[in-house]
Design a protein around this motif. Sequence first.
Motif, short mmCIF file in Angstrom:
data_model
loop_
_atom_site.label_atom_id
_atom_site.label_comp_id
_atom_site.label_asym_id
_atom_site.label_seq_id
_atom_site.Cartn_x
_atom_site.Cartn_y
_atom_site.Cartn_z
N GLY A 181 1.02 -1.27 0.03
CA GLY A 181 -0.15 -0.07 -0.04
C GLY A 181 0.73 1.33 0.01
N LEU A 182 0.31 2.59 -0.40
CA LEU A 182 0.99 3.74 -0.43
C LEU A 182 1.65 3.89 1.01
CD1 LEU A 182 -1.44 5.73 -2.66
CD2 LEU A 182 0.73 4.79 -3.10
N TYR A 183 2.67 4.35 0.98
CA TYR A 183 3.58 4.77 2.45
C TYR A 183 2.75 5.87 3.16
CZ TYR A 183 6.95 6.00 5.68
OH TYR A 183 7.64 6.39 6.76
N GLY A 192 -9.01 -0.33 3.12
CA GLY A 192 -8.90 -0.70 4.54
C GLY A 192 -7.42 -0.98 5.06
N TRP A 193 -7.39 -1.60 6.00
CA TRP A 193 -6.10 -1.78 6.68
C TRP A 193 -6.08 -3.16 7.45
CZ3 TRP A 193 -9.31 2.17 7.72
CH2 TRP A 193 -9.65 2.39 9.20
N MET A 194 -4.89 -3.59 7.77
CA MET A 194 -4.36 -4.80 8.49
C MET A 194 -2.99 -4.37 9.43
SD MET A 194 -3.32 -8.44 7.23
CE MET A 194 -4.57 -8.85 6.25
N VAL A 195 -3.13 -4.85 10.63
CA VAL A 195 -2.06 -4.77 11.42
C VAL A 195 -1.91 -6.18 11.80
CG1 VAL A 195 -0.94 -3.44 13.57
CG2 VAL A 195 -2.52 -2.33 12.04
N ALA A 196 -0.77 -6.73 11.87
CA ALA A 196 -0.61 -8.19 12.08
C ALA A 196 0.98 -8.49 12.71
CB ALA A 196 -0.97 -9.09 10.87
N GLY A 250 3.26 1.33 13.97
CA GLY A 250 4.12 2.15 13.05
C GLY A 250 3.69 2.01 11.66
N THR A 251 4.20 2.92 10.70
CA THR A 251 3.81 2.98 9.37
C THR A 251 4.01 1.50 8.90
OG1 THR A 251 4.17 5.21 9.13
CG2 THR A 251 4.09 3.80 7.01
N GLU A 252 5.43 0.98 9.19
CA GLU A 252 5.92 -0.37 8.41
C GLU A 252 5.00 -1.35 9.07
OE1 GLU A 252 8.01 -0.29 6.21
OE2 GLU A 252 8.66 1.78 6.27
N SER A 253 4.22 -1.31 10.07
CA SER A 253 3.53 -2.50 10.64
C SER A 253 1.96 -2.47 9.88
CB SER A 253 3.35 -2.56 12.01
OG SER A 253 2.49 -1.53 12.57
N ARG A 272 -0.46 4.46 4.64
CA ARG A 272 -0.11 3.41 5.74
C ARG A 272 0.13 4.56 7.00
NH1 ARG A 272 4.17 0.16 5.03
NH2 ARG A 272 4.74 1.22 3.14
N THR A 273 0.91 5.65 6.63
CA THR A 273 1.26 6.45 7.82
C THR A 273 -0.15 7.20 8.30
OG1 THR A 273 3.33 7.23 6.50
CG2 THR A 273 2.32 8.84 8.18
N VAL A 274 -1.12 7.56 7.24
CA VAL A 274 -2.36 8.14 7.88
C VAL A 274 -3.01 7.22 8.62
CG1 VAL A 274 -4.68 8.79 6.89
CG2 VAL A 274 -2.60 10.03 6.01
N ILE A 275 -3.29 5.82 8.21
CA ILE A 275 -4.07 4.68 8.85
C ILE A 275 -3.30 4.58 10.37
CG2 ILE A 275 -4.51 2.51 9.12
CD1 ILE A 275 -6.18 4.28 7.23
N ALA A 276 -1.75 4.74 10.44
CA ALA A 276 -1.03 4.60 11.80
C ALA A 276 -1.62 5.87 12.83
CB ALA A 276 0.38 4.56 11.48
N GLU A 277 -1.76 6.82 12.19
CA GLU A 277 -1.92 8.10 13.00
C GLU A 277 -3.50 7.84 13.29
OE1 GLU A 277 -2.49 12.99 12.62
OE2 GLU A 277 -1.34 11.67 11.27
#
Length: 455
Positions: free
Chosen positions: A144-146, A313-317, A165-168, A149-154
């Motif tokens: 996904g776009l970096y 959507g998003w996934m943190v795993a 973190g963005t990387e996760s 993913r930064t916006v989702i982390a925030e």
Amino acid sequence: MSETALPVTLDRDADVPLAVQLADALRAAASAGHLRGGDRLPSTRALARRLGVSRTVTSAAYEQLHAEGWIAGRHGSGTYVTTSPPERSRPADAATPGPQRAPAPLLDLTPGVPWAEGLDRSAWRRAWRAAADAPAEARSERAGLYEYRTVIAEHLLRHRGLVAGTESVLATGGTTAAVIELAAAVFGRDDVIAVEEPGYQRAVQALRGYGLRVVGVPVDDEGLRPGAVPPGVRAVYCSPAHQYPMGSRMSAARRVELVERARAENILLIEDDYDGELRFDVAPLPLLAALAPDVVVHLGTTSKILTPTLGAGWMVAPAAVTAAVLDHRDRTGTRPSPAGQRVLVELARHGDLGRHLRRLRRELAERRTMLVTALRAGGVRVLGDDAGAHLVVPLPSAQVERSTVAAAEAKGIRLDNLGRHFAGEPTTHGVAIAYSNCSREALQRALDVLVELLR
């Protein structure tokens, strides 16, 4: 369509007037598809000349078809065929039908639809324009776009209390799309996955579609019952923040119990954060992913807080799960579209995402209060936490459930029956009523009907 292509033949020896014959021929041509919506017809003068009849005949035929809704005139442009009504062509000697009215649309109060009309139109247009300014990509990022993913982390930190973190963070196409990826990349055929019963049937079907065995675990007013999870399962799929469809919240004690079982038995917990951003009474309990990031896959989506138009959507795993999903994307060439991701980035960049969430919570809290007050005043029992975008009214039997849904539809309201949310035999009966996917005025007008139906 050119004049010469018009499928019209007139019989001057017939008893039927020429104007009626002409109207019938054009009507039949439109019904059969020889004439289509948007086709331009010749002028009455030109058609009269082509057919060798007086202009009175063609004018009378056009007037009849115009009255029936088959054709329409455009000022300065001509006469055009409109979209044909959805009925078969009729015999030439049948009675001329009157204008057909489309049935009034049902007021849809089924869950799963966001408050799309609450989106700020100016912000929406601005975000799409800004997203379109980005250069076209030769290939999309598999994670996904970096910046997305930064916006989702925030977002997760600010609105859900999850430090990620963005990387996760991985971008996904939504919750169901993420479940499909997990089924394909992480689990093996014949693995057993425990799911809430009743629960999200799209996830159930996605899992079964990959050969996984699904077993139901009952829920109550404290959410999924960890003690009822059978031994030997590979994963547990649950919605702790606002159980779908019953609307309960998994208690803190059960969250701890579920995490302890997961660690002890090597179970992967799939946390569907359904309506997680929409609490109205108290602050939400800590996410399972915050309690145990080592055994929890956290899933979220923009479909319920914004619109499914974005498909984001998003996934943190845990790292091993993330790696398996990324490897699957590489092998299959699949990855979520970046278009919706870019729009969300722009909404966040200008603060429009945060403003929308605050407005969404206020609006849905007021709607829920309005609906609950009316139902309880009418003696109707209501289930579900003070959260989310729907509530549940319990009913005594499957027969009453079916008859209530049918009676509501007869009165122009579509309700959701709990029976369809069971993978096995339903053990709880009732209807789910959403309050996000219509105007507040429409919901207000429906209150008396709902109380009368559910009393």
